[in-house]
Design an enzyme around this catalytic site. Structure first.
Site, PDB file in Angstrom:
ATOM      1  N   ILE A   1      43.531  32.312  41.769  1.00 52.66           N
ATOM      2  CA  ILE A   1      43.579  30.851  41.685  1.00 52.66           C
ATOM      3  C   ILE A   1      43.192  30.400  40.284  1.00 52.66           C
ATOM      4  O   ILE A   1      42.185  30.848  39.730  1.00 52.66           O
ATOM      5  CB  ILE A   1      42.616  30.211  42.697  1.00 52.66           C
ATOM      6  CG1 ILE A   1      42.952  30.669  44.116  1.00 52.66           C
ATOM      7  CG2 ILE A   1      42.677  28.693  42.629  1.00 52.66           C
ATOM      8  CD1 ILE A   1      41.927  30.246  45.151  1.00 52.66           C
ATOM      9  N   CYS A   2      43.998  29.508  39.722  1.00 45.63           N
ATOM     10  CA  CYS A   2      43.692  28.936  38.413  1.00 45.63           C
ATOM     11  C   CYS A   2      43.419  27.452  38.583  1.00 45.63           C
ATOM     12  O   CYS A   2      44.321  26.653  38.854  1.00 45.63           O
ATOM     13  CB  CYS A   2      44.859  29.145  37.444  1.00 45.63           C
ATOM     14  SG  CYS A   2      44.567  28.426  35.811  1.00 45.63           S
TER      15      CYS A   2
END
Length: 282
Positions: free
Chosen positions: A109-110
Site C-alpha cells: 500500500i502506498c
C-alpha cells in the site's frame, strides 16, 4: 520475553499471550488498549482480526465502500509493526487481490499516512480509516499500479470495469448459513404431528365398532433435525399401534362367542342321543 496481558471485551474475557522480541512491553500494552477500543467500537466497514500470538502483525477485513467499484467486496489486509513502532510507521499490505492505483500487484500500500505524513501519535484506528478512504478516493499521481493509475486518469469506465472484475473474483464475502432445509424438515414433522392429533380426536369420538381411517406413514424424505423429533416419531408409532389392541379384542370376543355356541350345540346333541337310547330300552 513473555508478556501476559488480560483485558475485557464486550463478549467476554479474552486472554492475549504474546511472545515477541520485536516489540517492547510498553508498546504491547498500548496496542492491547487500541485493539480493545477497535473491538468495542469498530470503524465503519472495518473488522480487526487479532493475531494473539504476535502483536506485530495486525489483520483487518475491509468492506468495499458503497458507490465504488469495490462495493460488495471484502478485502483482507495486514499491518506489520516494526521494533521502534510507533516512532516509525507500519507497513501495509493487501492480502486480497485488488485493482487499485495505490496498491501494487504484490499488495503493498502506498499512502502518505504510512510514509512522510506519519506521526507517532497516530494509532491503528486512524491508519485503517485512511486505508478504507483510499478505496473511495485513489491518488493516481503516486501510483504503484501504473495500469490502474493510467486508466483512472484517462478512462474511468475501463478502470471501474477492471476493479469490479477483480472484486467479483477475489473479494467475494463468505456465504451465510441458510436455514431453509431445517425449516422445511421441521414443517414436515409438524404436519405429521397435526395429522396424528386429528386421528387421536377421531378415535376418542368415534362410536363403538366404527371403522377408523388408517394413519399414512411418515414420508421417507423427512429429515429429523430437532432434539425432540424422536419423541414425535415415537408418538406417531404409538398412534399407529392404537388400533391393534382394539382389533385383537374384537377378534377374541367373536371367537369366544363362536366357541360358546358350538359347545352348546354339542351338549344338546348329547342330551338328545341319551333320550333316544332311553326310549329304545323301554
Amino acid at each position: 520475553m513473555m508478556v501476559l496481558i488480560l483485558f475485557h471485551f464486550k463478549c467476554g474475557v479474552l486472554l492475549f499471550q504474546a511472545t515477541n522480541e520485536n516489540l517492547p512491553p510498553n508498546v504491547i500494552r498500548q496496542l492491547a488498549k487500541e485493539l480493545k477500543s477497535l473491538d468495542e467500537s469498530p470503524p465503519e466497514g472495518i473488522k480487526v482480526v487479532v493475531n494473539d500470538d504476535d502483536f506485530s502483525t495486525i489483520y483487518a477485513d475491509i468492506e468495499g465502500p458503497a458507490g465504488t467499484p469495490y462495493d460488495n467486496g471484502v478485502f483482507r489486509m495486514k499491518l506489520l509493526l516494526s521494533h521502534d513502532f510507533p516512532h516509525s510507521p507500519p507497513k501495509g499490505f493487501f492480502l486480497t487481490k485488488i485493482f487499485h492505483p495505490n496498491i501494487s500487484i504484490n499488495g503493498e500500500i502506498c499512502v502518505n499516512t504510512l510514509k512522510k505524513d506519519w506521526n507517532s501519535s497516530l494509532g491503528l484506528r486512524h491508519v485503517l480509516i485512511v486505508v478504507r478512504c483510499l478505496l473511495i478516493e485513489p491518488f493516481p499521481e503516486s501510483a504503484l499500479n501504473e495500469q490502474a493509475g493510467k486508466l483512472l486518469l484517462e478512462n474511468y469506465d475501463e478502470y471501474a470495469k477492471n476493479a469490479r472484475l477483480y472484486t467479483g473474483i477475489h473479494a467475494k464475502p463468505k456465504p451465510k448459513f441458510k436455514s431453509g432445509a431445517i425449516s422445511e424438515s421441521t414443517t414436515a414433522l409438524n404436519v405429521d404431528q397435526t395429522k396424528t392429533s386429528v386421528l387421536k380426536a377421531e378415535i376418542k369420538t368415534a362410536p363403538s365398532g366404527a371403522t377408523l381411517p388408517l394413519l399414512s406413514p411418515l414420508p421417507s424424505s423427512t429429515t429429523v433435525t430437532r432434539g425432540n423429533s424422536q419423541d414425535q416419531v415415537a408418538a406417531v408409532a404409538t398412534d399407529r399401534a392404537i388400533d391393534v389392541p382394539a382389533a385383537s379384542s374384537k377378534v377374541s370376543a367373536a371367537s369366544q362367542r363362536k366357541g360358546g355356541g358350538l359347545a352348546k350345540t354339542q351338549a344338546d346333541k348329547k342330551k338328545l342321543d341319551i333320550r333316544k337310547k332311553s326310549l329304545k330300552r323301554l
